[in-house]
Write an enzyme that holds these catalytic residues in place. Structure first.
Site, short mmCIF file in Angstrom:
data_model
loop_
_atom_site.label_atom_id
_atom_site.label_comp_id
_atom_site.label_asym_id
_atom_site.label_seq_id
_atom_site.Cartn_x
_atom_site.Cartn_y
_atom_site.Cartn_z
N ASP A 53 49.31 45.03 -10.73
CA ASP A 53 48.37 44.65 -9.59
C ASP A 53 46.88 44.66 -10.21
OD1 ASP A 53 48.27 44.05 -6.31
OD2 ASP A 53 46.35 44.61 -7.15
N GLY A 58 48.22 40.91 6.59
CA GLY A 58 47.54 41.42 5.36
C GLY A 58 47.90 40.71 4.03
N GLN A 59 48.48 39.70 4.11
CA GLN A 59 48.62 38.95 2.98
C GLN A 59 47.68 37.91 2.49
OE1 GLN A 59 52.25 36.17 3.33
NE2 GLN A 59 52.35 35.52 1.36
N HIS A 111 55.63 38.29 -2.92
CA HIS A 111 55.57 39.31 -3.83
C HIS A 111 55.98 40.71 -3.35
CE1 HIS A 111 51.60 38.43 -2.20
NE2 HIS A 111 51.04 39.71 -2.47
N LEU A 112 56.62 41.24 -4.19
CA LEU A 112 57.03 42.58 -3.32
C LEU A 112 56.05 43.58 -4.07
CD1 LEU A 112 58.73 44.66 -1.92
CD2 LEU A 112 60.43 44.38 -3.77
P1 AMP Z 1 48.90 40.63 -0.78
O1 AMP Z 1 47.70 41.10 -0.06
O2 AMP Z 1 50.28 41.13 -0.14
O3 AMP Z 1 48.75 39.10 -0.70
O4 AMP Z 1 48.65 41.10 -2.15
C1 AMP Z 1 48.03 40.40 -3.35
C2 AMP Z 1 47.75 41.13 -4.31
O5 AMP Z 1 47.56 40.58 -5.41
C3 AMP Z 1 46.62 42.20 -3.97
O6 AMP Z 1 47.01 43.71 -4.34
C4 AMP Z 1 45.67 41.89 -5.22
O7 AMP Z 1 44.98 42.93 -5.84
C5 AMP Z 1 46.45 41.12 -6.26
N1 AMP Z 1 46.12 40.28 -7.21
C6 AMP Z 1 45.09 39.26 -6.71
N2 AMP Z 1 44.82 38.57 -8.03
C7 AMP Z 1 45.50 38.93 -8.91
C8 AMP Z 1 45.45 38.91 -10.53
N3 AMP Z 1 44.75 37.77 -10.88
N4 AMP Z 1 46.25 39.75 -11.13
C9 AMP Z 1 47.21 40.62 -10.50
N5 AMP Z 1 47.09 41.08 -9.21
C10 AMP Z 1 46.33 40.11 -8.34
#
Ligand code: AMP
Length: 104
Positions: free
Chosen positions: A30, A91-92, A98-99
């Site tokens: 992440d 919160g997505q 993604h897990l």
């Molecule tokens: P969610 O809130 O469950 O949709 O989580 C999305 C996650 O993606 C967050 O924890 C972000 O920090 C992560 N994220 C966003 N952009 C990137 C990226 N380019 N590379 C890696 N992680 C990312």
């Protein structure tokens, strides 16, 4: 799907710190880690949210859990959380399932 951030990461069009990949999924770090270990285990198949999965996706979801457990062991995490954020209200932020693997 063209604009999907995680599809682009999986395709290698956007860089990521990749920890693992196989024919079904990719796992990368992440970009804003909340724990020492914070990986995202992402299926190659584009599914927007967990609310969209069908029974045919059950083996895939199980596989992602298995991969997360293996990666936690590989990265020496003694205890961890596995988390799905589902929908905007859940919160997505990225709408490609993604897990989260978050561990000490
Ligand atoms: P969610 O809130 O469950 O949709 O989580 C999305 C996650 O993606 C967050 O924890 C972000 O920090 C992560 N994220 C966003 N952009 C990137 C990226 N380019 N590379 C890696 N992680 C990312």
């Amino acid at each position: 799907m063209e604009a999907c951030l995680f599809c682009k990461i999986i395709a290698g069009e956007i860089p990521s710190k990749r920890e693992y990949e196989d024919e079904q999924c990719v796992a990368f770090h992440d970009i804003h880690p909340k724990e020492r270990v914070h990986l995202l285990v992402v299926p190659r198949k584009h599914i927007p949210t967990i609310a969209d999965i069908t029974d045919t996706d059950s083996p895939l979801i199980g596989h992602l859990t298995y991969v997360a457990k293996e990666l936690a062991a590989k990265l020496n995490s003694p205890g961890y959380k596995l988390q799905w954020n589902v929908g905007k209200e859940g919160g997505q932020e990225v709408f490609h399932i993604h897990l989260h693997l978050m561990g000490k």
